[in-house]
Write an enzyme that holds these catalytic residues in place. Structure first.
Site, PDB file in Angstrom:
ATOM      1  N   ASP A   1       3.476   9.387  -0.783  1.00 26.36           N
ATOM      2  CA  ASP A   1       2.282   8.632  -0.436  1.00 26.36           C
ATOM      3  C   ASP A   1       2.098   7.523  -1.459  1.00 26.36           C
ATOM      4  OD1 ASP A   1       0.020   8.135   1.112  1.00 26.36           O
ATOM      5  OD2 ASP A   1      -0.633  10.227   1.090  1.00 26.36           O
TER       6      ASP A   1
ATOM      7  N   HIS B   1       0.822  -1.222   0.000  1.00 23.35           N
ATOM      8  CA  HIS B   1       0.000   0.000   0.000  1.00 23.35           C
ATOM      9  C   HIS B   1       0.850   1.264   0.000  1.00 23.35           C
ATOM     10  CE1 HIS B   1      -4.101  -1.716   0.770  1.00 23.35           C
ATOM     11  NE2 HIS B   1      -3.335  -2.764   0.994  1.00 23.35           N
TER      12      HIS B   1
HETATM   13  P1  ADQ Z   1      -3.037   6.096   4.747  1.00 21.36           P
HETATM   14  O1  ADQ Z   1      -1.624   6.552   4.909  1.00 21.36           O
HETATM   15  O2  ADQ Z   1      -3.795   5.916   6.002  1.00 21.36           O
HETATM   16  O3  ADQ Z   1      -3.143   4.770   3.871  1.00 21.36           O
HETATM   17  P2  ADQ Z   1      -4.980   7.479   2.884  1.00 21.36           P
HETATM   18  O4  ADQ Z   1      -4.909   6.764   1.593  1.00 21.36           O
HETATM   19  O5  ADQ Z   1      -5.138   8.940   2.717  1.00 21.36           O
HETATM   20  O6  ADQ Z   1      -3.709   7.256   3.805  1.00 21.36           O
HETATM   21  O7  ADQ Z   1      -6.211   6.912   3.680  1.00 21.36           O
HETATM   22  C1  ADQ Z   1      -6.597   7.504   4.893  1.00 21.36           C
HETATM   23  C2  ADQ Z   1      -8.061   7.200   5.186  1.00 21.36           C
HETATM   24  O8  ADQ Z   1      -8.339   7.616   6.513  1.00 21.36           O
HETATM   25  C3  ADQ Z   1      -9.004   7.942   4.262  1.00 21.36           C
HETATM   26  O9  ADQ Z   1     -10.088   7.115   3.925  1.00 21.36           O
HETATM   27  C4  ADQ Z   1      -9.452   9.142   5.117  1.00 21.36           C
HETATM   28  O10 ADQ Z   1     -10.771   9.580   4.845  1.00 21.36           O
HETATM   29  C5  ADQ Z   1      -9.367   8.584   6.508  1.00 21.36           C
HETATM   30  N1  ADQ Z   1      -9.020   9.691   7.450  1.00 21.36           N
HETATM   31  C6  ADQ Z   1      -7.927  10.474   7.425  1.00 21.36           C
HETATM   32  N2  ADQ Z   1      -8.006  11.410   8.397  1.00 21.36           N
HETATM   33  C7  ADQ Z   1      -9.154  11.207   9.038  1.00 21.36           C
HETATM   34  C8  ADQ Z   1      -9.817  11.849  10.136  1.00 21.36           C
HETATM   35  N3  ADQ Z   1      -9.291  12.903  10.768  1.00 21.36           N
HETATM   36  N4  ADQ Z   1     -11.017  11.348  10.525  1.00 21.36           N
HETATM   37  C9  ADQ Z   1     -11.551  10.276   9.894  1.00 21.36           C
HETATM   38  N5  ADQ Z   1     -10.991   9.642   8.865  1.00 21.36           N
HETATM   39  C10 ADQ Z   1      -9.804  10.090   8.435  1.00 21.36           C
HETATM   40  C11 ADQ Z   1      -2.208   3.866   3.262  1.00 21.36           C
HETATM   41  C12 ADQ Z   1      -1.186   4.505   2.327  1.00 21.36           C
HETATM   42  C13 ADQ Z   1      -1.875   5.318   1.252  1.00 21.36           C
HETATM   43  C14 ADQ Z   1      -2.889   4.437   0.510  1.00 21.36           C
HETATM   44  C15 ADQ Z   1      -3.792   3.679   1.475  1.00 21.36           C
HETATM   45  C16 ADQ Z   1      -4.660   2.641   0.770  1.00 21.36           C
HETATM   46  O11 ADQ Z   1      -0.258   5.306   3.054  1.00 21.36           O
HETATM   47  O12 ADQ Z   1      -0.944   5.878   0.339  1.00 21.36           O
HETATM   48  O13 ADQ Z   1      -3.687   5.266  -0.322  1.00 21.36           O
HETATM   49  O14 ADQ Z   1      -3.031   2.990   2.459  1.00 21.36           O
HETATM   50  O15 ADQ Z   1      -3.856   1.788  -0.006  1.00 21.36           O
END
Ligand code: ADQ
Length: 461
Positions: free
Chosen positions: A364, A156
């Site tokens: 990311d 991921h």
């Molecule tokens: P993450 O690093 O966690 O994931 P991301 O892809 O942005 O990053 O996903 C975060 C999730 O958490 C999103 O669905 C977002 O809505 C939710 N979130 C973030 N802040 C929040 C808050 N304050 N309250 C509630 N929800 C919140 C890892 C990798 C990424 C990759 C994903 C999936 O680092 O690059 O996209 O896995 O593969």
């Protein structure tokens, strides 16, 4: 019927309602299992004195298989090697990486133990799909136990450039682990290329005419499987009562000011301090925006026991305070910094009223917030996505304003243009963004990966 077995670090037994408040990997995995049913295996989230046998739990068509960790396993495997060696290295933060042999050995030992637990219940026809950097050796450990099933792995987070990756003292062994799978998938073509370059240079691998990677006795499919969101689901959430209510409350406090929104886990890969500095530069270089724009930065607490994360929290709080103190006024707070999680519906409501989604990670794998922001917009009056070129999403989404988050001045200028963008251009960009996000949604990700795992190529039945 063939069963699908998913393995991820963290397993949260999820009722449909709870899925609605979970983020990235959990929603993707749930979508992968919900249709066909299957097993979801991994750490229960519990740390206990002496881990007993795995526990079974069932919810709908999914069987959960939960393993506890001991304190020393948790410290070495999760807090140590996964989060203080692999995570910083793969996100190009060698300055924050800690390489300790004891952590690495515990990481391998936990993978071995968990693989042993799973091997006991596997049937020969099961397909196994392992997720993310915590579990890189899991497939090879299964192979050592004689498991001959189809096993796939999806990373991921980014796979870094070879010259960064080789800094890891155990780079060779981990890369051999990645070659023990039948399919090893990455988020983007660049990450895939970086892994293949490493395998050719350091492991003596070569690419077969059909694109398979051949390393010694192993032959595997490697490729990009960009993860996405469930577009319809986010659109439904943005139209829900909960979203409307939250949006109205926030809107009332903004008093007609434009909203710029940032949403992330509080992680140093997400570029939050750099984002605040760019916003500060916007207000200094374009003083007309003072009093008429507000940045709401929502940062979910994350890995709070890791010192680098505590330091980041202090930095972000300090910056927000400085900007508000120097540039704010009694009736206007430029930056509202919130350190908490919100429900996914509430977030969708916030996205919908934001003129700009500011998604500026320093690195990311993909970044799902970018897609969620796009899907939550009103197509008639959409906001603008400002996106870092270092997010995997920048390789997939078309129509964003692309920035280099390290370049504070240019990011501030891009923000200025985004806030002032005419409605026609906003609509045109949003239409492209939405159709590119639809083409790479979570269902597409799951289907493409599972087809590859079944040994099929794109276009084959
Ligand atoms: P993450 O690093 O966690 O994931 P991301 O892809 O942005 O990053 O996903 C975060 C999730 O958490 C999103 O669905 C977002 O809505 C939710 N979130 C973030 N802040 C929040 C808050 N304050 N309250 C509630 N929800 C919140 C890892 C990798 C990424 C990759 C994903 C999936 O680092 O690059 O996209 O896995 O593969």
């Amino acid at each position: 019927m063939r069963r699908l077995v998913i393995v991820s670090n963290r397993v949260a037994p999820l009722t449909p309602r709870k899925v609605a408040s979970a983020g990235g990997l959990a929603v993707g995995v749930h979508a992968a299992l919900a249709e066909s049913g299957g097993i979801w295996f991994g750490w229960s989230g519990q740390v206990v004195a002496a881990p007993g046998p795995v526990r079974h739990q069932r919810a709908g068509s999914i069987s959960y298989l939960l393993a506890d960790l001991s304190e020393s396993e948790h410290a070495g495997y999760y807090g140590g090697f996964s989060n203080r060696a692999l995570w910083p290295t793969f996100h190009y933060r060698l300055d924050l990486a800690t390489f300790e042999r004891a952590h690495y050995e515990t990481y391998r030992a936990v993978n071995r133990r968990l693989a042993g637990e799973l091997a006991r219940i596997l049937r020969p026809t099961d397909h196994v799909w392992v997720h993310d950097y915590h579990l890189i050796p899991f497939g090879r450990e299964l192979r050592r136990l004689g498991v001959a099933n189809r096993i796939g792995f999806f990373l991921h987070i980014p796979f870094p450039a070879p010259e960064v990756y080789i800094v890891l003292p155990w780079h060779r062994s981990l890369a051999e682990d990645l070659c023990a799978y039948d399919v090893t998938g990455f988020q983007t073509a660049s990450h895939t290329r970086q892994f293949v370059d490493y395998a050719i240079e350091e492991l003596g691998g070569e690419l077969a005419p059909n694109g398979d990677l051949v390393v010694g006795e192993r032959r595997l499919t490697v490729g990009a499987f960009p993860i996405g969101i469930d577009v319809e689901d986010v659109q439904r959430m943005a139209a829900s009562d909960e979203a409307r209510r939250n949006a109205q409350v926030l809107s009332a406090t903004l008093q007609r000011r434009q909203l710029v929104i940032g949403v992330d886990r509080l992680d140093y890969s997400k570029g939050i301090p750099e984002r605040l500095l760019s916003f500060e530069t916007l207000l200094k270089e374009h003083p007309d925006w003072r009093g008429s724009v507000t940045l709401v930065q929502i940062s979910a607490p994350s890995r709070e026991d890791v010192p680098e994360y505590q330091q980041l929290r202090t930095t972000v709080e300090g910056l927000a305070g400085r900007i508000n103190g120097r540039l704010g006024a009694a009736e206007w707070t430029p930056v509202r910094y919130v350190n908490r999680t919100y429900s996914r519906r509430a977030l969708a409501g916030f996205y919908r009223i934001a003129a700009v989604g500011l998604v500026t990670p320093l690195r990311d794998g993909m970044n799902l917030v970018a897609g969620e922001y796009v899907a939550a917009q009103d197509p008639e009056r959409p906001g603008v996505l400002v996106l870092s070129r270092f997010a995997g999403a920048a390789e997939v989404l078309e129509g964003a304003v692309i920035v280099n988050p390290y370049d504070t001045d240019k990011t501030a200028t891009a923000l200025h243009h985004a806030l002032a963008m005419p409605i026609e251009e906003r609509r045109e960009r949003h239409a492209r963004l939405l159709s590119s996000q639809r083409a790479h949604d979570v269902h597409n990700w799951r289907d493409r990966f599972l087809r590859a795992l079944a040994g099929l190529r794109d276009g084959q039945d």
